[in-house]
Design an enzyme around this catalytic site. Sequence first.
Site, PDB file in Angstrom:
ATOM      1  N   GLY A  59       0.816  -1.190   0.000  1.00 17.83           N
ATOM      2  CA  GLY A  59       0.000   0.000   0.000  1.00 17.83           C
ATOM      3  C   GLY A  59       0.851   1.240   0.000  1.00 17.83           C
ATOM      4  O   GLY A  59       1.691   1.432   0.855  1.00 17.83           O
ATOM      5  N   THR A  60       0.636   2.054  -0.987  1.00 16.08           N
ATOM      6  CA  THR A  60       1.337   3.314  -1.016  1.00 16.08           C
ATOM      7  C   THR A  60       0.765   4.151  -2.128  1.00 16.08           C
ATOM      8  O   THR A  60       0.063   3.642  -3.002  1.00 16.08           O
ATOM      9  CB  THR A  60       2.847   3.082  -1.244  1.00 16.08           C
ATOM     10  OG1 THR A  60       3.531   4.278  -0.981  1.00 16.08           O
ATOM     11  CG2 THR A  60       3.107   2.689  -2.663  1.00 16.08           C
ATOM     12  N   THR A  61       1.066   5.443  -2.080  1.00 14.51           N
ATOM     13  CA  THR A  61       0.802   6.297  -3.228  1.00 14.51           C
ATOM     14  C   THR A  61       2.056   7.127  -3.452  1.00 14.51           C
ATOM     15  O   THR A  61       2.453   7.898  -2.581  1.00 14.51           O
ATOM     16  CB  THR A  61      -0.366   7.262  -2.950  1.00 14.51           C
ATOM     17  OG1 THR A  61      -1.493   6.522  -2.539  1.00 14.51           O
ATOM     18  CG2 THR A  61      -0.693   8.067  -4.187  1.00 14.51           C
TER      19      THR A  61
END
Lengths: 347, 200
Positions: A59-61
Site C-alpha cells: 500500500g502506497t501512493t
Amino acid sequence: MALQDVSGFQDTPMSHMWNTPASLSGSVPFRCDNRHTSLSSLSTSSSPPTRRPFPLSHGTTTLAFVFQGGVIAAADTRASCSGLVACPSAQKILPIHSHLLVTTSGSGADCMLWERILAREIRLYQLRHGRRLSITGSAKLLSHMLHPFKGTDVCVAAILCGWDVEEVRVEEFKGQRVDRMGSGRDDSISPAKRPIEETVMSTSDACSQDDLTDCACERTRHAVTDVDLTRSPVRDRCGPKLFYVCSDGTRLQGELFSVGSGSPYAYGVLDGEVRWSLNEEEAISLAREAVYRATHRDAYSGNCVDLFHITAQGYCRRDREDLREEYHRNRERVLKRGKEESEEDKK
Amino acid sequence: MEYLIGIQGQDFVLVAADNVAAHSIVKMKQDQDKMFKLSDKILLLCVGEAGDTVQFAEYIQKNIQLYKMRNGYELSPTAAANFTRKNLADYLRSRTPYHVNLLLAGFDETDGPGLYYMDHLSALAKAPFAAHGHGAYLTLSILDRYYRPDLTRDEAMDLLKKCIEELNHRFILNLPSFSVRLIDKDGTHDLEKLIPVGAK
C-alpha cells in the site's frame, strides 16, 4: 488480469510460465493457473508462487511529474502491513545524490536495499569514470540489476526522478577553462573528456532549457532564451528525467508516473491538470492534492505527504505535511463553495 | 493487450505495433515504441511479459551489432530470425524463460522481403502476414481475405488501416495509436502514426 476477469476472456493457458526454484520440483513446467490482480488490491507485485509467512501488502501512493520548473516527486508516509499501519511516518522518497531521487513502492525492505545498492553503484561509476552516471544510465543499471531476481519475491517499483546535468569539458573552446554546471558535490574529481560536436550541441540544449535557474554558463555566451512553455525537453540529453523501473523488468521513460495502490486515484487528479506550463506553486499544490485524494480513498495510503522538487541546482525538500490539514482545508473550501452557491441562488 | 502486425509485399514489409505500455488496469505510457532496430533493414517487434520484452529485444539487438563488428558484415533477416529463435529456445527450458512474442521483418539483398513470426514457445515461421496479441483473433481473417502477394505499398497500407479500424470497432481495449514502419531496399522508413478515429 482484472479486465480479463470482467470480460470473461479465456487467456491461453501458458500465460504464467515463471518457474521459481520451489515450484520446479515435481510440478508441470507450464502452470495453467491464471492469477489475476483484483481491483481492490492493485499491488505492483506479481503473485507469489511460494507461501509467505505473512501476507505482504504494497500500500502506497507515490507520484512524480515533470514540468517547466523541474520535477515534482510526492509520496504518502504510511507503511502498512496486512491491515495495520506499521509506521505512520515512513520515508518513501529517498535521495540518491543531489540530482536523483527514488520513490519507493512495493516491499519496503527490498526498496531500501536496492536503492542503497543503486547509490553504491552510481558512486562507484563516478569514481571510476570521473563523471556522474546519467539518469537514463541509472535507470538501466537498476533495471539490469533487478533482472536476475525476476520471478522471485523481490518487489520493487520505483520512480527515478532526476535532472541530468550537462558537464562541459571543452578546453578547446577558445582556450578557456570551462566550469562544470550544476552539482557542487564532486568538484574534486577531474572530468572525462568528451567529443567536441557532442558538447557544442549539448551546450546549446542546456542553455535553452535552463529557465528559472541561473544557467551556470560561464562557458559560452549563448543567449539564454526564455523558457519555451510549450516544449517538453524530456527527450533531450539533459534536463528533467523521469523513469519508472519495476522489479518485473519494466523500464519506462515518461513525464508523469504514479505507483502504488493509490495510484489510480492519483492519476485521476493528475491526468486532468498536469501541464508543462505549471508554475512551482501550482505544481506543488497539485501534487499534494493528488496524494491527498489517493489517501482519502485508499486504505493503505495516508498520514502525511512528502514533497520534493528537483531543479538543475539539485533537489529541495519541503517539510512533511500532515494530510489532516489538507482535509480541513478541503472541507472549508467545499463549505465556502456551498455557501457561495446558495447565496447566488438566493439572488 | 498488445498488438503487432506485419504484412509482406513484393519488395517491402509493412509493420505496425500499438503504443501502450500498461500495468494492470493503468496505461503507464502511451507512446511506447515496441520496435527494435536490429540493423538498417531488420526490425524486431516485441510484445509479452513486462520486463522480458525490452531485455530480450535489447539482448538480440546488441548481439546482432556485435556480429557485425566482429565479422564486418550484417546478418541476413533469415539468420537473425534463426538466431533469435535459438536464443528463445535455449532459455525456454531454463529456470528463466523469456515470455515474448515476436515479429521479425527484414529486407535481404538476395532473398527480398521477409516476415518471420515467432512466439514464446520459440516456434518460427516465415509468413506473408502475421499478427500477435488478442487483436490478432479479430484481424487475421481480414488479412486472409484481402491479402495478395503482389500488394503495392498503398494497398498494404489500406489493408493495415482496415485491420486497425476493426480493432477500434470490436476490440474491448482502447489502443489509441499505432507506430508504423516500412522496410524496403532503401532501409527502414518511419511512417505516420495511425490514430483510429473515435479514439482519444
